[in-house]
Motif scaffolding. Structure first.
Motif, PDB file in Angstrom:
ATOM      1  N   TYR A  11       2.775   8.317   1.605  1.00  0.00           N
ATOM      2  CA  TYR A  11       1.688   9.054   0.955  1.00  0.00           C
ATOM      3  C   TYR A  11       0.405   9.142   1.778  1.00  0.00           C
ATOM      4  O   TYR A  11      -0.404  10.032   1.559  1.00  0.00           O
ATOM      5  N   CYS A  12       0.184   8.168   2.664  1.00  0.00           N
ATOM      6  CA  CYS A  12      -1.146   8.007   3.230  1.00  0.00           C
ATOM      7  C   CYS A  12      -1.258   8.643   4.613  1.00  0.00           C
ATOM      8  O   CYS A  12      -0.428   8.404   5.484  1.00  0.00           O
ATOM      9  N   SER A  13      -2.319   9.406   4.819  1.00  0.00           N
ATOM     10  CA  SER A  13      -2.445  10.113   6.088  1.00  0.00           C
ATOM     11  C   SER A  13      -2.894   9.195   7.222  1.00  0.00           C
ATOM     12  O   SER A  13      -2.830   9.584   8.379  1.00  0.00           O
ATOM     13  N   LEU A  14      -3.347   7.991   6.909  1.00  0.00           N
ATOM     14  CA  LEU A  14      -3.764   7.090   7.982  1.00  0.00           C
ATOM     15  C   LEU A  14      -2.637   6.158   8.422  1.00  0.00           C
ATOM     16  O   LEU A  14      -2.780   5.393   9.369  1.00  0.00           O
ATOM     17  N   ALA A  15      -1.522   6.218   7.736  1.00  0.00           N
ATOM     18  CA  ALA A  15      -0.470   5.220   7.940  1.00  0.00           C
ATOM     19  C   ALA A  15       0.219   5.327   9.290  1.00  0.00           C
ATOM     20  O   ALA A  15       0.325   6.403   9.875  1.00  0.00           O
TER      21      ALA A  15
ATOM     22  N   CYS B 147       0.857  -1.181   0.000  1.00  0.00           N
ATOM     23  CA  CYS B 147       0.000   0.000   0.000  1.00  0.00           C
ATOM     24  C   CYS B 147       0.901   1.241   0.000  1.00  0.00           C
ATOM     25  O   CYS B 147       2.103   1.128   0.191  1.00  0.00           O
ATOM     26  N   PRO B 148       0.347   2.423  -0.190  1.00  0.00           N
ATOM     27  CA  PRO B 148       1.204   3.619  -0.229  1.00  0.00           C
ATOM     28  C   PRO B 148       1.932   3.879   1.092  1.00  0.00           C
ATOM     29  O   PRO B 148       3.027   4.450   1.102  1.00  0.00           O
ATOM     30  N   GLY B 149       1.325   3.467   2.201  1.00  0.00           N
ATOM     31  CA  GLY B 149       1.973   3.622   3.495  1.00  0.00           C
ATOM     32  C   GLY B 149       2.277   5.074   3.836  1.00  0.00           C
ATOM     33  O   GLY B 149       1.733   6.007   3.236  1.00  0.00           O
ATOM     34  N   LEU B 150       3.166   5.248   4.797  1.00  0.00           N
ATOM     35  CA  LEU B 150       3.427   6.585   5.344  1.00  0.00           C
ATOM     36  C   LEU B 150       4.107   7.529   4.348  1.00  0.00           C
ATOM     37  O   LEU B 150       4.214   8.723   4.602  1.00  0.00           O
TER      38      LEU B 150
ATOM     39  N   ASN C 238      -5.628  -0.974   8.457  1.00  0.00           N
ATOM     40  CA  ASN C 238      -6.686  -0.995   7.447  1.00  0.00           C
ATOM     41  C   ASN C 238      -6.461  -2.050   6.368  1.00  0.00           C
ATOM     42  O   ASN C 238      -7.386  -2.424   5.652  1.00  0.00           O
ATOM     43  N   ALA C 239      -5.236  -2.474   6.220  1.00  0.00           N
ATOM     44  CA  ALA C 239      -4.947  -3.648   5.383  1.00  0.00           C
ATOM     45  C   ALA C 239      -5.161  -3.441   3.893  1.00  0.00           C
ATOM     46  O   ALA C 239      -5.505  -4.367   3.169  1.00  0.00           O
ATOM     47  N   CYS C 240      -4.953  -2.222   3.427  1.00  0.00           N
ATOM     48  CA  CYS C 240      -5.083  -1.981   1.988  1.00  0.00           C
ATOM     49  C   CYS C 240      -4.073  -2.818   1.203  1.00  0.00           C
ATOM     50  O   CYS C 240      -4.292  -3.103   0.034  1.00  0.00           O
TER      51      CYS C 240
HETATM   52  S1  SF4 Z   1      -4.898   3.238   5.217  1.00  0.00           S
HETATM   53 FE1  SF4 Z   1      -3.213   2.012   6.047  1.00  0.00          FE
HETATM   54  S2  SF4 Z   1      -3.209   0.159   4.850  1.00  0.00           S
HETATM   55 FE2  SF4 Z   1      -4.425   1.711   3.731  1.00  0.00          FE
HETATM   56  S3  SF4 Z   1      -2.990   2.743   2.345  1.00  0.00           S
HETATM   57 FE3  SF4 Z   1      -3.006   3.880   4.221  1.00  0.00          FE
HETATM   58  S4  SF4 Z   1      -1.307   2.997   5.400  1.00  0.00           S
HETATM   59 FE4  SF4 Z   1      -1.807   1.547   3.830  1.00  0.00          FE
END
Ligand code: SF4
Ligand code: HEM
Lengths: 98, 544
Positions: free
Chosen positions: B415-419, B410-413, B455-457
């Motif tokens: 790019y992703c604000s939830l990471a 997944c994009p991970g930290l 979240n397991a994307c």
């Molecule tokens: S939400 Fe979590 S699992 Fe989904 S892309 Fe972002 S870091 Fe990855």
């Protein structure tokens, strides 16, 4: 120190509060002390920023360094695409983030 | 391929103009972010770490060269010259400006594309088998059914505000290439004893913080009842899904809490009523849709012979090219996992090149796979060498399909604000560590999947080896899981024990696979060995 960050409403760019305006460079960020929330609310209402929030940062000779890696990545750019970083040629970028 | 009719085009065009107006009002300050956010999310526009992120739907992962070129054009014109293909068979742009968003949607609409159903608590873009229409093992092409679902679900008024997002996948083969049992609804088309086609219906699978493998709630659903039955499944969920708690709101929790049997019973009860509403389209409508997916004009009498004298070409053939149902043809898998690359990323130039190859050699069709690769589904074997040479010249011929370096991340930290942690650098380190192809091939099929948070994307639960990024007192930490599978033998991985830092997790993987080499019997994949011997030997190898 506490600094204020958000994203530019129109472009989405990561921006930092300089005391009077927003900059794309975290080095320009100023200590907002305990005024962060108020500035954030006013700036958001004025549509100059989107989703602002206050973070902890450390004052260093190069300027403020956000306490959390997430905000350091926001400040610098993705660690896996240094060519897209805010200072693409900076050899110290990696160690600053991690 | 499906072509929009006047209604499809009209609703997509109208959506673009509606969104243009909403963006203008937001920029003019007439609406607040709180008011705007749900509107932009309905059009696939997120706010991520560095900018707005736009997620473009690629229905059931199928697109033509014109659409693919448009994706390249958008990357070039509005983004930073690349896009990220995702496990949901979609594409994400990471650097979008709000000011450009409506223009981008208009460009997409000009080639029958959009970003609807890529966010929000609606029925999301339908996913399917990337080899649909080409696979030797399918009973029919699943995509007409996926398209029917798309038409049924798009802007379905009753299901636009479900308790939570809802993901459906459809396949028509025994081999599951779309992870159907890890979807809210998974559909597998098969034949009954009378030779009729129908659906095996799995409900309540998913990943995220509470991963579950979906149970079967109906072994055989006649195709004529498809839409009404889906409607009943969604109605029961819409009524009883846990709206009180976001972590319990997915259908998997409902099915788990009341039991698959009880859920199935309620669906049958609801269905008895829904069936009377006349929702199932007449057979003619399905045939209209299915006609768009008629097999292309394959040439007959082609030879299956291949010149394997170039050893690099032969390697790629063995690893990345799969059997086609039509003699003389093959399925080409284009790996977006070069060593040191970013899983799923492709530059505009690469996207254009893949479009060109599809146009010339694959009846104008491409597919996006849930493993973040691209497929040319219908290629003449006689053209394989030319295609390989062009892929090779553009960094697209890595012969690693389903090997340890064909990593889902997944994009991970980055790019992703939830990471919680970065995924991509870990993927890169693993791919570097195992860069030697002989070693990878010796290890055989090994599906490694990484998510940057719970979240397991990145499907970490379903990896033969999975990695989950967690935040340990402000630093990145990685948990290791073993034994998952997203295929027909679906299972959930188990955590090995305490987590590792970035280098530590790479070392732990190396110890894990070395243990496997020591323990495996002839022909056993990593997953088979793990299932036979269990966790303990691996734990011991990892933690000593
Ligand atoms: S939400 Fe979590 S699992 Fe989904 S892309 Fe972002 S870091 Fe990855
Ligand atoms: C970067 C922005 C993203 C955000 C904010 C995001 C958000 C989420 C969230 C919150 C969940 C958990 C849902 C739940 O458990 O109920 C989830 C699950 C999932 N996402 Fe993402 N995601 C993002 C990117 C991606 C990408 C890039 C992919 C594909 C590579 C993806 C594919 C999935 C999949 C497959 C799941 C698990 C299946 C499921 O249970 O729904 N997401 N995402």
């Amino acid at each position: 120190m506490k600094i204020l960050t958000g994203n530019d409403l129109g472009t989405g760019d990561v921006v930092w509060w300089t005391g009077s305006d927003w900059s794309r460079h975290v080095a320009d960020a100023v200590d907002v002390d305990n005024h962060g929330e108020a500035i954030a609310a006013a700036e958001e209402a004025a549509r100059r920023v989107n989703a602002p929030y206050v973070i902890d940062a450390e004052q260093t000779p190069q300027g403020p360094r956000p306490g959390h890696i997430k905000d350091r990545i926001r400040a610098a750019g993705p660690t896996v695409r240094l060519d897209l970083n805010i200072k693409p040629a900076d050899p110290a970028a990696g160690s600053w983030v991690i | 391929m499906y072509k929009y009719d006047q209604y499809d085009q009209a609703i997509v065009d109208a959506r673009v103009e509606e969104f243009r107006d909403q963006v203008q009002r937001r920029l003019a300050g007439e609406i607040s972010e709180d008011q705007f956010k749900p509107l932009r999310l309905m059009n696939g526009l997120y706010l991520q770490l560095h900018a707005y992120m736009l997620r473009v739907a690629i229905p059931y992962g199928t697109l033509d060269s014109r659409q693919m070129r448009m994706l390249a054009h958008i990357a070039r014109k509005y983004d930073k010259d690349y896009g990220h293909f995702t496990t949901r068979q979609n594409l994400q742009y990471n650097w979008i400006k709000l000011e450009d968003a409506a223009d981008i949607l208009a460009d997409l609409a000009s080639v029958e594309m959009h970003a609807i159903q890529t966010s929000g608590n609606c029925i999301r873009n339908i996913s399917s088998d990337q080899f649909a229409g080409a696979a030797a093992d399918e009973v029919t092409d699943p995509r007409p059914w996926a398209e029917l679902l798309r038409q049924w679900s798009t802007f379905h008024p009753e299901f636009s505000y479900l308790p939570r997002k809802f993901k459906i996948a459809v396949i028509a083969a025994e081999e599951d290439r779309a992870a159907v049992k890890l979807h809210d609804i998974g559909l597998q088309i098969h034949r009954n004893d009378a030779g009729e086609l129908g659906f095996r219906v799995f409900v309540g699978g998913g990943m995220g913080r509470t991963p579950m493998v979906a149970p079967v709630i109906r072994e055989f659903l006649p195709t004529a009842d498809f839409v009404s039955y889906m409607e009943a499944c969604l109605r029961v969920y819409n009524r009883y899904g846990r709206r009180d708690n976001i972590y319990k709101a997915r259908i998997k929790i409902l099915v788990h809490e009341i039991g698959a049997e009880e859920y199935a019973r309620q669906v049958e009860e609801e269905w008895a009523h829904v069936k009377t509403l006349g929702l199932d389209p007449p057979a003619g409508e399905f045939e209209r849709i299915a006609a768009h997916f008629a097999p292309p004009a394959f040439e007959g009498g082609l030879s299956d012979d291949l010149d394997r004298t170039d050893p690099d070409f032969a390697l790629w053939l063995d690893q990345n090219v799969k059997a086609h149902k039509q003699p003389g043809y093959a399925i080409v898998n284009i790996s977006l996992k070069p060593v040191s690359g970013i899983p799923g990323d492709a530059s505009s130039a690469q996207i254009d090149l893949m479009a060109d190859l599809a146009e010339r050699y694959s009846f104008d069709e491409l597919r996006v796979t849930h493993a973040q690769n691209i497929v040319l589904p219908h290629v003449k074997k006689a053209d394989l060498y030319t295609i390989w040479q062009q892929l090779e010249a553009n960094g697209l011929a890595t012969p690693n399909l389903d090997l340890i370096s064909d990593i889902i991340a997944c994009p991970g930290l980055d790019y992703c604000s939830l990471a919680n942690a970065r995924s991509i650098p870990v993927a890169q380190k693993i791919a570097d560590r195992f860069a030697g192809l002989d070693r990878q091939r010796d290890l055989g099929e090994l599906k490694l999947k990484i998510s940057g948070c719970i979240n397991a994307c990145g499907h970490h639960h379903a990896g033969h080896i999975g990695i989950l990024g967690v935040d340990r007192k402000g630093t990145e930490n990685y948990q290791l899981l073993l034994g998952g599978s997203g295929a027909e033998d679906a299972s959930l991985g188990r955590i090995t024990g305490p987590g590792f830092d970035e280098d530590g997790v790479v070392d732990a993987i190396e110890r894990t696979v070395e243990k496997y080499r020591e323990l495996r019997t002839e022909g056993e994949r990593f997953l088979d060995t793990y299932r036979r011997v269990g966790m303990d030997p691996f734990k011991e190898a990892i933690y000593g």
